[in-house]
Scaffold this motif. Sequence first.
Motif, mmCIF file in Angstrom:
data_model
loop_
_atom_site.group_PDB
_atom_site.id
_atom_site.type_symbol
_atom_site.label_atom_id
_atom_site.label_comp_id
_atom_site.label_asym_id
_atom_site.label_seq_id
_atom_site.Cartn_x
_atom_site.Cartn_y
_atom_site.Cartn_z
ATOM 1 N N TYR B 74 0.878 -1.169 0.000
ATOM 2 C CA TYR B 74 0.000 0.000 0.000
ATOM 3 C C TYR B 74 0.915 1.219 0.000
ATOM 4 O O TYR B 74 1.513 1.565 1.014
ATOM 5 C CB TYR B 74 -0.877 -0.059 1.244
ATOM 6 N N GLY B 77 -0.740 5.682 0.175
ATOM 7 C CA GLY B 77 -2.203 5.720 0.275
ATOM 8 C C GLY B 77 -2.958 5.010 -0.812
ATOM 9 O O GLY B 77 -4.180 5.162 -0.913
ATOM 10 N N ARG B 78 -2.256 4.243 -1.657
ATOM 11 C CA ARG B 78 -2.967 3.495 -2.716
ATOM 12 C C ARG B 78 -2.381 2.092 -2.863
ATOM 13 O O ARG B 78 -1.158 1.927 -2.909
ATOM 14 C CB ARG B 78 -2.844 4.221 -4.059
ATOM 15 N N GLU B 105 2.880 0.560 3.354
ATOM 16 C CA GLU B 105 2.176 -0.166 4.413
ATOM 17 C C GLU B 105 1.687 -1.506 3.882
ATOM 18 O O GLU B 105 1.525 -1.678 2.676
ATOM 19 C CB GLU B 105 0.949 0.658 4.872
ATOM 20 N N PRO B 106 1.412 -2.453 4.775
ATOM 21 C CA PRO B 106 0.806 -3.712 4.312
ATOM 22 C C PRO B 106 -0.691 -3.499 4.046
ATOM 23 O O PRO B 106 -1.242 -2.488 4.456
ATOM 24 C CB PRO B 106 1.018 -4.655 5.496
#
Lengths: 240, 255
Positions: B74, B77-78, B105-106
């Motif tokens: 991720y 933010g996408r 992020e995961p």
Amino acid sequence: MFCLIPLTHNFKYLFYTIMSKKTGFLSSSIGKKFLMGLTGLFLVSFLVIHVTLNSFIFFNDGGVSYNAGADFMAHNPVIRILEIGLFAGLLLHIFQALLLTMENRKARPTPYEVVNGGANSSWYSRSMGILGSLLLLFLVVHLSNFWVPTKIAVFNHTEHNTFAGMKEVFAQWYFVVIYLVGVISLLYHLLHGFQSAFQSLGLNHKKYTPLIKKTGIWFSIIVCALFAAMPITMFLGIIK
Amino acid sequence: MSHGNMNLTLKVWKQKNKDTKGRFETYDAKGISPDMSFLEMFDVVNEQLISSGKEPIAFDHDCREGICGMCSMYINGRPHGPKDGITTCQLHMRSFKNGDTIVVEPWRSAAFPVIKDLAVDRSSFDRIMSAGGFVSVNTGNAKDANNILIPKDDADTAFDAAACIGCGACVAACKNSSAMLFVSAKVSQLSLLPQGKIEKQDRVLNMVKQMDEEGFGNCTNTGACEAECPKSISLENIARMNREYLGASFTQNKA
């Protein structure tokens, strides 16, 4: 007599198909969304009646045609029964929304650090809960302004001039502001909700979906423009 | 072509396992070529971490050509980063600017517990597939393909749905962590074809039941899944699943 026994059995079976806590249609994620869409469209049908009747004020005849319409709505027995259905539909819509929101919160316990929602969806499609809550707050004000006085008048068998009540409310600027906020919330709630309801009901079609989407946009704009025009024209003294 | 002229700051989620709390750690990615893929950039960073005796960043990957559905980052933010219609492994560093800070992020969903750092456990998808994402056929010689005629449009629609690689970007993108796009693609790819039609009622009921049990959220038709899907799976599939589920719930001839 013979057919009654299997009939009750059938109803029981149908009841379980829909309502059973574990396997019933309405306990599934799709069933809940289905009910959300169905009650949403039902509330939309109410908006059509509401905006049509209220538009009678634009005849600008001192509220004669509007009061006649309001009087009909306040006393007609069919409308009285539908009113119960309307409140039931509204409560169901709110209850389902709370249930779905709680489940959705639970589905993502750790939030993202960065979310770029604007890259993939409209802000109002992601804000239906907030828009709906604003609408609910607005409804409390709205019902206490008009619905409650009408009910009291019907209960006491006294005459009630709804048009005069409307003029009184919309003479105050802060009510005009509250109503405009309510209408804007409705606009964006409908912009997503109208077409979303059809999708939830499984109605997505190459030919008709573009039509549904356009209808939804125009419906939301026209209904909300008419609603917004009411407090504005009354406040400015255009409607006398 | 330029080589090794990008310097980036990475803010990456580090988490030991699903039972511990994670946190962000900042890494410098130096000497990155714009021609590298996003995963190759992570390889370079990990090489540097290993040679300096630090723990590398764990992430999922396999084919690195956009078909296995393993990579799951991720990015800013996408899901799968800033480009449409591709997976993380197909994302190149030329999509970023020198000096950028990139937050990685995961997938975040109760149904996708973090295994380590950026790798999540997507076996919930496997359990949904075992619940009904198959066609029961007798074994034996393969039949002649033309024995069963299939309308071209149906074959195409089924194929479009079958393009789903099960990466989970739909769940990651959805504000409700809903898995409706994935499940509906799998329901559609089978129920559109004659071999899959036979079991379509049981399939949709069982797969949706398993989806709900796994703790995915509910669809609010924001369309984020469709927009972020690396295979551009259509929302039409969700509507198809909704009506198949409705039909199956009320007409299935079982008590």
